[in-house]
Scaffold this motif. Structure first.
Motif, mmCIF file in Angstrom:
data_model
loop_
_atom_site.group_PDB
_atom_site.id
_atom_site.type_symbol
_atom_site.label_atom_id
_atom_site.label_comp_id
_atom_site.label_asym_id
_atom_site.label_seq_id
_atom_site.Cartn_x
_atom_site.Cartn_y
_atom_site.Cartn_z
ATOM 1 N N SER A 174 0.801 -1.224 0.000
ATOM 2 C CA SER A 174 0.000 0.000 0.000
ATOM 3 C C SER A 174 0.837 1.279 0.000
ATOM 4 C CB SER A 174 -0.971 0.006 1.183
ATOM 5 O OG SER A 174 -1.715 1.207 1.226
ATOM 6 N N PRO A 175 1.857 1.419 0.858
ATOM 7 C CA PRO A 175 2.633 2.673 0.834
ATOM 8 C C PRO A 175 3.415 2.867 -0.461
ATOM 9 C CG PRO A 175 3.653 1.070 2.305
ATOM 10 C CD PRO A 175 2.303 0.536 1.941
ATOM 11 N N LEU A 176 3.730 1.776 -1.141
ATOM 12 C CA LEU A 176 4.395 1.905 -2.435
ATOM 13 C C LEU A 176 3.451 2.524 -3.456
ATOM 14 C CD1 LEU A 176 6.251 -1.545 -2.578
ATOM 15 C CD2 LEU A 176 7.314 0.708 -2.314
ATOM 16 N N THR A 177 2.247 1.975 -3.575
ATOM 17 C CA THR A 177 1.306 2.498 -4.567
ATOM 18 C C THR A 177 0.799 3.888 -4.187
ATOM 19 O OG1 THR A 177 -0.557 1.361 -3.483
ATOM 20 C CG2 THR A 177 0.572 0.188 -5.247
ATOM 21 N N GLN A 178 0.607 4.128 -2.894
ATOM 22 C CA GLN A 178 0.103 5.429 -2.444
ATOM 23 C C GLN A 178 1.109 6.545 -2.687
ATOM 24 O OE1 GLN A 178 -2.892 6.254 -1.287
ATOM 25 N NE2 GLN A 178 -3.747 4.194 -1.216
ATOM 26 N N ASN A 179 2.385 6.177 -2.825
ATOM 27 C CA ASN A 179 3.432 7.195 -2.990
ATOM 28 C C ASN A 179 4.109 7.142 -4.355
ATOM 29 O OD1 ASN A 179 3.777 8.684 -0.261
ATOM 30 N ND2 ASN A 179 3.546 6.535 0.297
ATOM 31 N N GLY A 180 3.438 6.528 -5.314
ATOM 32 C CA GLY A 180 3.871 6.622 -6.702
ATOM 33 C C GLY A 180 4.980 5.695 -7.137
ATOM 34 N N ALA A 181 5.183 4.582 -6.431
ATOM 35 C CA ALA A 181 6.211 3.628 -6.845
ATOM 36 C C ALA A 181 5.862 3.046 -8.211
ATOM 37 C CB ALA A 181 6.339 2.511 -5.814
ATOM 38 N N GLY A 182 6.892 2.913 -9.055
ATOM 39 C CA GLY A 182 6.685 2.376 -10.391
ATOM 40 C C GLY A 182 7.902 2.658 -11.262
ATOM 41 N N PRO A 183 7.776 2.498 -12.569
ATOM 42 C CA PRO A 183 8.899 2.750 -13.481
ATOM 43 C C PRO A 183 9.488 4.147 -13.273
ATOM 44 C CG PRO A 183 7.106 1.667 -14.637
ATOM 45 C CD PRO A 183 6.575 2.019 -13.283
ATOM 46 N N GLY A 184 10.814 4.208 -13.220
ATOM 47 C CA GLY A 184 11.504 5.481 -13.021
ATOM 48 C C GLY A 184 11.765 5.821 -11.573
ATOM 49 N N LYS A 185 11.157 5.096 -10.655
ATOM 50 C CA LYS A 185 11.318 5.378 -9.231
ATOM 51 C C LYS A 185 12.379 4.471 -8.606
ATOM 52 C CE LYS A 185 8.124 8.560 -8.908
ATOM 53 N NZ LYS A 185 8.450 9.963 -8.545
ATOM 54 N N LYS A 186 13.111 5.061 -7.665
ATOM 55 C CA LYS A 186 14.126 4.335 -6.917
ATOM 56 C C LYS A 186 13.653 4.211 -5.474
ATOM 57 C CE LYS A 186 17.834 5.957 -9.929
ATOM 58 N NZ LYS A 186 19.163 6.633 -10.029
ATOM 59 N N VAL A 187 13.532 2.974 -5.026
ATOM 60 C CA VAL A 187 12.874 2.686 -3.749
ATOM 61 C C VAL A 187 13.827 1.969 -2.806
ATOM 62 C CG1 VAL A 187 11.006 1.349 -2.684
ATOM 63 C CG2 VAL A 187 10.601 2.559 -4.830
ATOM 64 N N GLY A 188 13.762 2.321 -1.540
ATOM 65 C CA GLY A 188 14.504 1.606 -0.509
ATOM 66 C C GLY A 188 13.552 0.896 0.430
ATOM 67 N N GLN A 265 19.782 9.146 9.675
ATOM 68 C CA GLN A 265 20.573 8.669 8.532
ATOM 69 C C GLN A 265 19.683 8.137 7.418
ATOM 70 O OE1 GLN A 265 22.798 6.431 11.575
ATOM 71 N NE2 GLN A 265 24.611 6.816 10.313
ATOM 72 N N TYR A 266 18.585 7.496 7.782
ATOM 73 C CA TYR A 266 17.656 7.037 6.748
ATOM 74 C C TYR A 266 17.164 8.210 5.894
ATOM 75 C CZ TYR A 266 17.175 2.477 9.131
ATOM 76 O OH TYR A 266 17.395 1.239 9.693
ATOM 77 N N LEU A 267 16.890 9.344 6.539
ATOM 78 C CA LEU A 267 16.373 10.496 5.808
ATOM 79 C C LEU A 267 17.409 11.060 4.838
ATOM 80 C CD1 LEU A 267 14.463 12.347 8.680
ATOM 81 C CD2 LEU A 267 13.497 10.916 6.878
ATOM 82 N N GLN A 268 18.682 10.858 5.134
ATOM 83 C CA GLN A 268 19.737 11.320 4.224
ATOM 84 C C GLN A 268 19.653 10.627 2.866
ATOM 85 O OE1 GLN A 268 23.162 11.293 7.538
ATOM 86 N NE2 GLN A 268 23.900 11.899 5.528
ATOM 87 N N LEU A 269 19.114 9.425 2.839
ATOM 88 C CA LEU A 269 19.070 8.649 1.601
ATOM 89 C C LEU A 269 18.109 9.235 0.566
ATOM 90 C CD1 LEU A 269 18.941 5.042 3.131
ATOM 91 C CD2 LEU A 269 20.968 6.302 2.338
ATOM 92 N N LEU A 270 17.201 10.092 1.010
ATOM 93 C CA LEU A 270 16.143 10.577 0.133
ATOM 94 C C LEU A 270 16.600 11.698 -0.790
ATOM 95 C CD1 LEU A 270 13.230 10.583 2.710
ATOM 96 C CD2 LEU A 270 13.420 9.095 0.709
ATOM 97 N N LYS A 271 15.998 11.709 -1.973
ATOM 98 C CA LYS A 271 16.201 12.784 -2.939
ATOM 99 C C LYS A 271 15.355 14.005 -2.557
ATOM 100 C CE LYS A 271 16.716 9.908 -7.117
ATOM 101 N NZ LYS A 271 16.132 9.693 -8.466
ATOM 102 N N LEU A 272 15.455 15.038 -3.366
ATOM 103 C CA LEU A 272 14.570 16.188 -3.250
ATOM 104 C C LEU A 272 13.116 15.718 -3.311
ATOM 105 C CD1 LEU A 272 14.271 19.338 -3.255
ATOM 106 C CD2 LEU A 272 14.174 19.156 -5.763
#
Length: 361
Positions: A174-188, A265-272
């Motif tokens: 659910s959190p993947l789909t709710q936050n736009g996970a899909g082609p072009g996205k980089k997910v941890g 440190q987890y938050l450092q991994l995120l992009k803009l």
């Protein structure tokens, strides 16, 4: 209408039950209503929530409790007002069994199809129905509850694999789909356990460009790569990992329940404009963070709770199409006490599923 079957299962009588001291006993389910379904249980996954509840970890539990909310079996009694389910169907139920289902707009969650956030939610165990009756879970022979939350199981998914998908699967999906996970996205995905393994496989099924598995050690690296991860970070083994991988991920889903997580440190991994979503539920508060971690990159922190009935159906459909299979270990229902102890010790690879063998005949 009386039934020719009894409701009995593994009951936790006190917090000691989490140590493998549940007892098999008969109990009284809610009174049957024409909106209800009775399920003859064949399989029930073991979820971390079961352990938290048995030991009163999140809050004092309403003992006796029968835990288990990853239930699959066959409908043996179906109320006249239930739609889409008939006697004999292979069906399942997850962590939620009820909600107000008010579509008039005065319950924003239900009106928006987010029944899992309904303020009148009924949890599948250790909760109360509107009548005041207690809800009982799936470490049992039968389950009774609202047909609105009973999900048909697609033919392409075996029952033992489907059971953990109904909570663990959708909680990560659910959190993947709710936050736009899909082609072009980089997910941890943080935590390679029961939830995390679904997070990796769900991200792969959604077509994410990169999937980075994040764990304290590299012991599960090989498994994570087989599940679909394209990279791996071992936080206890890789020096300056947060700096090396800073600004590389669009979405991070944290499945861990440790209050000692290195959140800063987890938050450092995120992009803009990256998003950090927590789904694991620690029994204590998490560490504080420096607010500049959010401000400079417009990062957001959120949470996600299980999934709606429609999300579960959509996930199961996709998992059939993409040939996703739960990594599970089947255990006889009679060995439930040993299984919960092993689960709590971290031995699951990656979900334990109780099999009610007498119902497979």
């Amino acid at each position: 209408m009386s039934t020719d079957y009894k409701f009995q299962g593994w009951l936790g009588l006190d917090a000691e039950s989490a140590k493998g001291k549940m007892v098999w006993k008969e109990y009284e389910p809610k009174e049957f209503e024409e909106t209800d379904v009775d399920i003859k249980i064949t399989h029930c996954g073991i979820c971390g929530s079961d352990i938290h509840t048995l030991r009163s970890g999140w809050a004092p539990s309403d003992f006796p409790v029968c835990v288990g909310h990853e239930i699959v079996g066959h409908a043996v009694r179906v109320g006249d007002k239930v739609k889409g389910i008939k006697v004999g169907d292979r069906v399942g139920v997850g962590a939620q069994s009820g909600a107000c289902m008010n579509q008039k707009g005065d319950c924003e969650a239900c009106a928006d199809g987010l029944q899992q956030h309904c303020p009148h939610m009924v949890q599948t165990f250790n909760h109360k129905w509107p009548s005041g009756a207690k809800s009982y879970g799936g470490y049992a022979d039968y389950w009774r509850g609202s047909g609105d939350f009973v999900i048909p199981i697609p033919d392409g998914i075996p029952s033992d694999e489907a059971a953990p998908m109904l909570c663990g699967g959708v909680t990560a999906f659910s959190p993947l789909t709710q936050n736009g996970a899909g082609p072009g996205k980089k997910v941890g995905i943080i935590g390679i356990g029961g939830l995390g393994h679904f997070g990796i496989m769900g991200a792969k099924a959604l077509g994410c460009t990169e999937i980075i598995a994040i764990s304290r050690s590299s012991t599960k690296k090989e498994d994570a790569l087989k599940m679909g991860a394209t990279g791996f970070i071992a936080t206890d083994e890789e020096e300056d990992w947060a700096t090396k991988h800073a600004g590389t991920l669009d979405i991070v889903v944290s499945t861990v329940s440790s209050p000692k997580m290195p959140l800063q440190q987890y938050l450092q991994l995120l992009k803009l404009k990256g998003k950090f979503v927590q789904v694991g539920a620690p029994e204590d508060v998490v560490p504080p963070i420096n607010m500049f971690s959010l401000i400079f990159k417009r990062v957001s922190i959120g949470g996600s709770l299980i999934g709606s009935p429609q999300e579960i159906k959509d996930m199961l459909k996709l998992f059939v199409e993409k040939d996703v299979h739960t990594w599970n270990v089947n255990v006889p229902m009679s060995d439930a006490n040993k299984a919960i102890v092993d689960m709590d010790a971290g031995k699951a690879r990656y979900r334990y599923v109780l099999v009610n063998e007498k119902h497979l005949k």
